[in-house]
Write a protein that holds these residues in place. Structure first.
Motif, mmCIF file in Angstrom:
data_model
loop_
_atom_site.group_PDB
_atom_site.id
_atom_site.type_symbol
_atom_site.label_atom_id
_atom_site.label_comp_id
_atom_site.label_asym_id
_atom_site.label_seq_id
_atom_site.Cartn_x
_atom_site.Cartn_y
_atom_site.Cartn_z
ATOM 1 N N PRO A 1 0.830 -1.085 0.337
ATOM 2 C CA PRO A 1 0.388 0.534 -0.134
ATOM 3 C C PRO A 1 0.603 1.385 -0.339
ATOM 4 C CG PRO A 1 -0.033 -0.363 1.924
ATOM 5 C CD PRO A 1 1.271 -1.826 1.180
ATOM 6 N N VAL A 2 2.177 0.824 0.412
ATOM 7 C CA VAL A 2 2.580 2.921 0.651
ATOM 8 C C VAL A 2 3.806 2.360 -0.796
ATOM 9 C CG1 VAL A 2 2.638 2.351 3.168
ATOM 10 C CG2 VAL A 2 4.508 1.271 1.940
ATOM 11 N N GLY A 3 3.899 1.817 -1.994
ATOM 12 C CA GLY A 3 4.746 1.570 -2.972
ATOM 13 C C GLY A 3 6.191 1.792 -2.017
ATOM 14 N N VAL A 4 6.613 1.470 -1.435
ATOM 15 C CA VAL A 4 8.202 1.520 -0.892
ATOM 16 C C VAL A 4 9.042 -0.268 -0.652
ATOM 17 C CG1 VAL A 4 9.732 1.884 0.586
ATOM 18 C CG2 VAL A 4 7.784 3.634 0.098
ATOM 19 N N HIS B 1 8.109 -3.954 8.377
ATOM 20 C CA HIS B 1 8.308 -2.164 7.858
ATOM 21 C C HIS B 1 6.921 -2.331 7.758
ATOM 22 C CE1 HIS B 1 12.463 -2.884 6.257
ATOM 23 N NE2 HIS B 1 12.060 -3.377 5.650
ATOM 24 N N LEU B 2 6.089 -2.463 7.473
ATOM 25 C CA LEU B 2 4.069 -1.570 7.672
ATOM 26 C C LEU B 2 4.068 -1.461 9.026
ATOM 27 C CD1 LEU B 2 2.064 -3.640 5.217
ATOM 28 C CD2 LEU B 2 3.591 -1.211 4.519
ATOM 29 N N LYS B 3 4.472 -1.972 9.519
ATOM 30 C CA LYS B 3 4.214 -2.404 11.065
ATOM 31 C C LYS B 3 5.084 -1.139 11.690
ATOM 32 C CE LYS B 3 2.633 -6.942 12.496
ATOM 33 N NZ LYS B 3 2.287 -8.157 12.494
ATOM 34 N N ASN C 1 5.843 4.109 15.030
ATOM 35 C CA ASN C 1 6.349 4.434 15.460
ATOM 36 C C ASN C 1 6.582 5.994 14.515
ATOM 37 O OD1 ASN C 1 7.221 2.538 17.433
ATOM 38 N ND2 ASN C 1 8.340 1.445 15.998
ATOM 39 N N TYR C 2 6.365 6.380 13.569
ATOM 40 C CA TYR C 2 6.561 7.561 12.651
ATOM 41 C C TYR C 2 5.443 8.944 12.725
ATOM 42 C CZ TYR C 2 11.171 5.188 13.102
ATOM 43 O OH TYR C 2 12.247 5.037 13.414
ATOM 44 N N THR C 3 3.824 8.450 13.574
ATOM 45 C CA THR C 3 2.943 9.025 13.080
ATOM 46 C C THR C 3 3.189 10.309 13.043
ATOM 47 O OG1 THR C 3 2.732 8.621 15.162
ATOM 48 C CG2 THR C 3 1.753 7.053 13.984
ATOM 49 N N GLU C 4 4.696 11.091 13.740
ATOM 50 C CA GLU C 4 4.514 12.299 14.100
ATOM 51 C C GLU C 4 5.160 13.533 12.774
ATOM 52 O OE1 GLU C 4 8.323 10.643 14.983
ATOM 53 O OE2 GLU C 4 6.547 10.016 14.894
ATOM 54 N N LEU C 5 5.025 12.259 11.872
ATOM 55 C CA LEU C 5 6.367 12.959 10.554
ATOM 56 C C LEU C 5 5.557 14.024 9.916
ATOM 57 C CD1 LEU C 5 8.064 9.889 9.618
ATOM 58 C CD2 LEU C 5 9.559 12.043 11.526
ATOM 59 N N GLN C 6 5.758 14.943 9.881
ATOM 60 C CA GLN C 6 4.361 15.529 8.496
ATOM 61 C C GLN C 6 5.468 16.856 7.813
ATOM 62 O OE1 GLN C 6 2.146 16.940 11.907
ATOM 63 N NE2 GLN C 6 3.153 19.301 11.136
ATOM 64 N N VAL D 1 15.930 -0.562 7.578
ATOM 65 C CA VAL D 1 15.068 -0.257 8.220
ATOM 66 C C VAL D 1 14.631 1.424 8.132
ATOM 67 C CG1 VAL D 1 13.722 0.172 10.618
ATOM 68 C CG2 VAL D 1 14.417 -2.056 9.771
ATOM 69 N N SER D 2 15.762 2.366 8.117
ATOM 70 C CA SER D 2 15.018 4.064 7.931
ATOM 71 C C SER D 2 15.251 4.432 6.648
ATOM 72 C CB SER D 2 17.213 4.937 8.257
ATOM 73 O OG SER D 2 17.268 4.017 9.834
ATOM 74 N N ARG D 3 15.778 3.148 5.287
ATOM 75 C CA ARG D 3 16.072 4.378 4.437
ATOM 76 C C ARG D 3 13.724 4.116 3.476
ATOM 77 N NH1 ARG D 3 17.712 0.266 1.233
ATOM 78 N NH2 ARG D 3 19.214 -0.651 2.791
ATOM 79 N N PHE D 4 13.613 2.792 4.644
ATOM 80 C CA PHE D 4 12.344 2.354 4.156
ATOM 81 C C PHE D 4 10.711 3.681 4.753
ATOM 82 C CE2 PHE D 4 7.936 0.849 4.825
ATOM 83 C CZ PHE D 4 7.844 -0.297 4.400
#
Length: 327
Positions: free
Chosen positions: A168-171, A181-183, A187-192, A225-228
């Motif tokens: 669903p995220v195309g990555v 990776h999807l789960k 941990n990064y819901t604050e990114l905007q 993990v970080s690149r994803f």
């Protein structure tokens, strides 16, 4: 080692791009595989057949092995390293297609019309635990597929079986498995992309130092993990564009994960770096390649003339480190 990302243009055309990150010089170059080819397989004497033409990055090591590409029906794909996770069969199965992991992408691009069509083919697939001669070892891989309709899937063969998953995220990057990776994105819901609001601490007001603080906490290292996470963020918020500008947009997205020589060293001192980037246009059946030593983006288009050739055709580097271009 390797990052892939899809992009749907404003005009409805789907693209797949990837970085090829590896410490061993793969010497890849654009290769066109015409229709109706037979390939010998390292997994058994029967080999495998392809019916569709495709173009991508590859090399002749007795047979042409491609690691990414797009076929004449607009299905594109890429093979990415999947260390400590991939698990293949130890025996050939007489009622299935028996091939090695490094041959899977050829087989899929050469026979599948779409991601949905690939789902039926994969039911007949038996990936056998045999090494690739170039490296002298079994290559642990998983695969991302994307078609002209915008569908995107991930194929992983693990100890608990075959997983063909909606993406669903195309990555996609490397290990751990795709579900992990999807789960981890939770941990990064604050990114905007927009700034976080000012905060008040018992009457003391704090403000950011400027735009961009919405991305504070986004990991910047070169682990898979970080690149994803980083690529998912870039893909989500990068402004869309028309198809004619899509490769340029994807190039900017991949800038965030490109690995220069020397900044990611293995325990033995070898440098894992981005040997090239590729971009696949599923509507125009065009393959773009951008090598490390020359950032010029060149292209090969799947024409009827090329698709009907009797043998594969490659477009190697010349002495000026540029690619031959077929418009």
């Amino acid at each position: 080692m390797c990052t892939s990302v899809t992009f749907l243009s404003e005009t409805g055309d789907n693209f797949l791009a990837r970085t090829m990150d590896f410490d061993f010089d793969l010497d890849g170059r654009p290769v066109v595989i015409p229709r109706h080819q037979h390939f010998n397989s390292d997994a058994g004497k029967d080999g495998y057949d392809t019916k569709l033409a495709f173009v991508g990055a590859g090399r002749n090591i007795g047979n042409y092995i491609l690691v990414d590409g797009v076929n004449e029906r607009g299905l594109s794909g890429a093979a990415l390293y999947f260390s400590n996770e991939a698990s293949y069969a130890n025996q050939i199965k007489s009622d299935q297609t028996n091939i090695a992991s490094h041959e899977v992408l050829n087989w899929l691009l050469g026979n599948a019309d779409s991601c949905e069509d690939a789902a039926d083919l994969i039911k007949k697939l038996n990936v056998v635990n045999v090494p690739i001669k170039l490296l002298g070892k079994v290559v642990p891989l998983h695969w991302i597929l994307s078609d002209r309709y915008g569908d995107c899937r991930v194929l992983e063969i693990r100890a608990d079986g075959v997983h063909y998953l909606k993406n669903p995220v195309g990555v996609m990057t490397n290990s751990p498995d795709f579900d992990w990776h999807l789960k981890n994105l939770n941990n990064y819901t604050e990114l905007q992309p927009n700034p976080h609001p000012d905060r008040d601490y018992s009457g003391y007001r704090i403000s950011s130092f400027g735009p961009g603080n919405g991305a504070l906490g986004m990991p910047g290292d070169y682990t898979s993990v970080s690149r994803f996470v980083r690529t998912a963020f870039m893909r989500q918020y990068t402004i869309s564009a028309q198809s004619k500008d899509a490769v340029n947009v994807l190039s900017h997205i991949l800038n965030s994960v490109e690995i220069p020589k020397g900044v990611k060293l293995k325990e033995n001192g070898d440098s894992d770096y981005t040997q090239y980037r590729s971009y696949m246009d599923s509507s125009r059946l065009t393959y773009y390649m951008q090598p490390y030593d020359n950032q010029t983006i060149s292209r090969v288009v799947l024409t009827e003339e090329l698709m009907d050739k009797s043998e594969p055709i490659e477009f190697p580097l010349n002495h000026e480190q540029t690619y031959h271009v077929l418009n």
